[in-house]
Design an enzyme around this catalytic site. Structure first.
Site, PDB file in Angstrom:
ATOM      1  N   ASP A  30       1.070  -1.205   0.198  1.00  0.00           N
ATOM      2  CA  ASP A  30      -0.267   0.141   0.387  1.00  0.00           C
ATOM      3  C   ASP A  30       0.903   1.274   0.549  1.00  0.00           C
ATOM      4  O   ASP A  30       1.449   1.645   0.687  1.00  0.00           O
ATOM      5  CB  ASP A  30      -0.672  -0.208   1.192  1.00  0.00           C
ATOM      6  CG  ASP A  30      -2.154   0.891   1.716  1.00  0.00           C
ATOM      7  OD1 ASP A  30      -3.554   0.699   1.090  1.00  0.00           O
ATOM      8  OD2 ASP A  30      -1.775   2.166   1.062  1.00  0.00           O
ATOM      9  N   ILE A  31       0.470   2.274  -1.121  1.00  0.00           N
ATOM     10  CA  ILE A  31       1.043   3.299  -1.461  1.00  0.00           C
ATOM     11  C   ILE A  31       1.394   3.959   0.155  1.00  0.00           C
ATOM     12  O   ILE A  31       2.501   5.105   0.599  1.00  0.00           O
ATOM     13  CB  ILE A  31       0.705   4.253  -2.172  1.00  0.00           C
ATOM     14  CG1 ILE A  31       2.118   4.775  -2.992  1.00  0.00           C
ATOM     15  CG2 ILE A  31      -0.130   4.884  -2.213  1.00  0.00           C
ATOM     16  CD1 ILE A  31       1.800   6.040  -4.010  1.00  0.00           C
ATOM     17  N   ASN A  86     -13.039  -3.738   2.063  1.00  0.00           N
ATOM     18  CA  ASN A  86     -14.056  -2.236   2.502  1.00  0.00           C
ATOM     19  C   ASN A  86     -15.044  -2.870   1.175  1.00  0.00           C
ATOM     20  O   ASN A  86     -14.466  -2.571   0.468  1.00  0.00           O
ATOM     21  CB  ASN A  86     -12.844  -1.312   3.036  1.00  0.00           C
ATOM     22  CG  ASN A  86     -12.824  -0.395   3.960  1.00  0.00           C
ATOM     23  OD1 ASN A  86     -13.361  -1.726   4.857  1.00  0.00           O
ATOM     24  ND2 ASN A  86     -11.398  -0.182   3.401  1.00  0.00           N
ATOM     25  N   GLN A  93     -14.320   2.352   1.785  1.00  0.00           N
ATOM     26  CA  GLN A  93     -14.464   2.120   0.490  1.00  0.00           C
ATOM     27  C   GLN A  93     -13.764   3.690   0.020  1.00  0.00           C
ATOM     28  O   GLN A  93     -14.120   4.294  -0.042  1.00  0.00           O
ATOM     29  CB  GLN A  93     -14.644   0.955  -0.214  1.00  0.00           C
ATOM     30  CG  GLN A  93     -13.970   0.457  -1.891  1.00  0.00           C
ATOM     31  CD  GLN A  93     -14.740   0.075  -3.010  1.00  0.00           C
ATOM     32  OE1 GLN A  93     -15.936  -0.356  -2.513  1.00  0.00           O
ATOM     33  NE2 GLN A  93     -14.374  -1.284  -3.539  1.00  0.00           N
ATOM     34  N   HIS A  99     -10.428  -4.733  -3.423  1.00  0.00           N
ATOM     35  CA  HIS A  99      -8.901  -5.038  -3.015  1.00  0.00           C
ATOM     36  C   HIS A  99      -8.971  -5.690  -1.306  1.00  0.00           C
ATOM     37  O   HIS A  99      -9.948  -5.795  -0.410  1.00  0.00           O
ATOM     38  CB  HIS A  99      -8.301  -4.123  -3.044  1.00  0.00           C
ATOM     39  CG  HIS A  99      -8.615  -3.204  -2.686  1.00  0.00           C
ATOM     40  ND1 HIS A  99      -9.243  -2.179  -3.275  1.00  0.00           N
ATOM     41  CD2 HIS A  99      -8.594  -2.430  -1.655  1.00  0.00           C
ATOM     42  CE1 HIS A  99      -9.740  -0.969  -2.844  1.00  0.00           C
ATOM     43  NE2 HIS A  99      -9.039  -1.020  -1.409  1.00  0.00           N
ATOM     44  N   HIS A 101      -7.361  -6.181   2.235  1.00  0.00           N
ATOM     45  CA  HIS A 101      -5.968  -5.320   2.993  1.00  0.00           C
ATOM     46  C   HIS A 101      -5.284  -6.063   3.797  1.00  0.00           C
ATOM     47  O   HIS A 101      -5.937  -7.143   4.923  1.00  0.00           O
ATOM     48  CB  HIS A 101      -6.218  -4.311   3.661  1.00  0.00           C
ATOM     49  CG  HIS A 101      -6.953  -2.819   3.480  1.00  0.00           C
ATOM     50  ND1 HIS A 101      -6.011  -1.188   3.261  1.00  0.00           N
ATOM     51  CD2 HIS A 101      -8.405  -2.634   2.494  1.00  0.00           C
ATOM     52  CE1 HIS A 101      -6.561  -1.361   1.844  1.00  0.00           C
ATOM     53  NE2 HIS A 101      -8.026  -1.528   2.463  1.00  0.00           N
TER      54      HIS A 101
HETATM   55  P1  AMP Z   1      -9.301   1.591   0.261  1.00  0.00           P
HETATM   56  O1  AMP Z   1      -9.881   2.462   1.173  1.00  0.00           O
HETATM   57  O2  AMP Z   1     -10.068  -0.317   1.310  1.00  0.00           O
HETATM   58  O3  AMP Z   1     -10.547   1.804  -0.965  1.00  0.00           O
HETATM   59  O4  AMP Z   1      -8.587   0.906   0.207  1.00  0.00           O
HETATM   60  C1  AMP Z   1      -7.713   2.169  -0.417  1.00  0.00           C
HETATM   61  C2  AMP Z   1      -5.994   1.709   0.042  1.00  0.00           C
HETATM   62  O5  AMP Z   1      -5.509   1.571  -1.554  1.00  0.00           O
HETATM   63  C3  AMP Z   1      -6.052   2.950   0.360  1.00  0.00           C
HETATM   64  O6  AMP Z   1      -5.143   1.819   1.288  1.00  0.00           O
HETATM   65  C4  AMP Z   1      -4.658   3.334  -0.484  1.00  0.00           C
HETATM   66  O7  AMP Z   1      -3.532   4.270   0.828  1.00  0.00           O
HETATM   67  C5  AMP Z   1      -4.279   2.156  -1.441  1.00  0.00           C
HETATM   68  N1  AMP Z   1      -3.490   3.255  -2.686  1.00  0.00           N
HETATM   69  C6  AMP Z   1      -4.525   4.181  -3.452  1.00  0.00           C
HETATM   70  N2  AMP Z   1      -3.445   4.527  -4.298  1.00  0.00           N
HETATM   71  C7  AMP Z   1      -2.300   3.471  -4.261  1.00  0.00           C
HETATM   72  C8  AMP Z   1      -1.044   3.593  -5.173  1.00  0.00           C
HETATM   73  N3  AMP Z   1      -1.491   4.311  -6.099  1.00  0.00           N
HETATM   74  N4  AMP Z   1      -0.400   2.358  -5.100  1.00  0.00           N
HETATM   75  C9  AMP Z   1       0.089   1.490  -3.868  1.00  0.00           C
HETATM   76  N5  AMP Z   1      -1.366   1.763  -3.220  1.00  0.00           N
HETATM   77  C10 AMP Z   1      -2.007   2.761  -3.023  1.00  0.00           C
END
Ligand code: AMP
Ligand code: ZN
Length: 137
Positions: A30-31, A86, A93, A99, A101
Site C-alpha cells: 500500500d502506498i 471495504n 472504500q 482489494h 488489505h
Molecule cells: P480502501 O480505502 O479500502 O478503498 O483502500 C484503498 C487503498 O489503496 C488505500 O489504503 C490507499 O493507500 C491505497 N492506494 C491508493 N493508491 C495506491 C497506489 N497507487 N499504490 C498503492 N496503494 C494505493
C-alpha cells in the site's frame, strides 16, 4: 476499466511494489501504509466490490490470502494481522476496484480498528439470522 487506478496498476501502467502475482491477483505494498508491510491484494479482473465477485473467482482469490499473510508475517515479525476488505463509501472504500488489505499488527501499535460492541433484544438475533438464512437457501 480505463479510469481505474488499480486496473492501471494491474496492467503495469502505474508503478507499484509487487510482492505476489498470478493469473488472478496482484499483491502490492500500500502506498500509504497504516503500518510497515501493509499490503493490498488487487483482483486482476475489474469488479467494484465483493457484491460483484462471483464465487469461482472468489475461491481462487481467497486461496492466495493465507500464503501472502504468512510471508508478510515471516518478514515483518509482526504479532498479528488484520485482513480486511471495504465495500462502499460508508464502509471506508476509497478505490472502487475490489482489494483486500493485509495490515501487520504489533502490541501497542498506532493502528485503530475498533467499534463499540452492541447487543440484541430478546429473540432479535434469532429472527435476523433466520431472515438472512432464508436469502441463502
Ligand atoms: P480502501 O480505502 O479500502 O478503498 O483502500 C484503498 C487503498 O489503496 C488505500 O489504503 C490507499 O493507500 C491505497 N492506494 C491508493 N493508491 C495506491 C497506489 N497507487 N499504490 C498503492 N496503494 C494505493
Ligand atoms: Zn479497476
Amino acid at each position: 476499466m480505463d479510469s481505474c487506478i488499480f486496473c492501471k496498476i494491474v496492467k503495469g501502467e502505474i508503478p507499484s511494489s509487487v510482492i505476489y502475482e498470478d493469473d488472478n491477483v496482484k499483491v502490492i505494498l500500500d502506498i500509504a501504509p497504516s503500518a510497515k508491510g501493509h499490503a493490498i491484494l488487487l483482483v486482476k479482473h475489474h469488479v467494484a466490490d465483493i457484491f460483484e465477485l462471483d464465487a469461482e473467482l472468489a475461491g481462487k482469490i481467497f486461496a492466495v490470502v493465507p500464503k501472502v499473510a504468512a510471508a508478510i508475517k515471516a518478514e515483518l515479525g509482526c504479532d498479528g494481522m488484520n485482513i480486511l476488505q471495504n465495500n462502499g463509501v460508508e464502509a471506508g472504500q476509497t478505490v472502487f476496484h475490489l482489494h483486500i488489505h493485509f495490515i501487520p499488527r504489533w502490541k501497542d501499535d498506532a493502528v485503530n480498528i475498533k467499534w463499540t460492541p452492541g447487543n440484541y433484544a430478546d429473540g432479535e438475533a434469532a429472527a435476523l439470522a433466520a431472515a438472512i438464512k432464508s436469502r441463502l437457501d
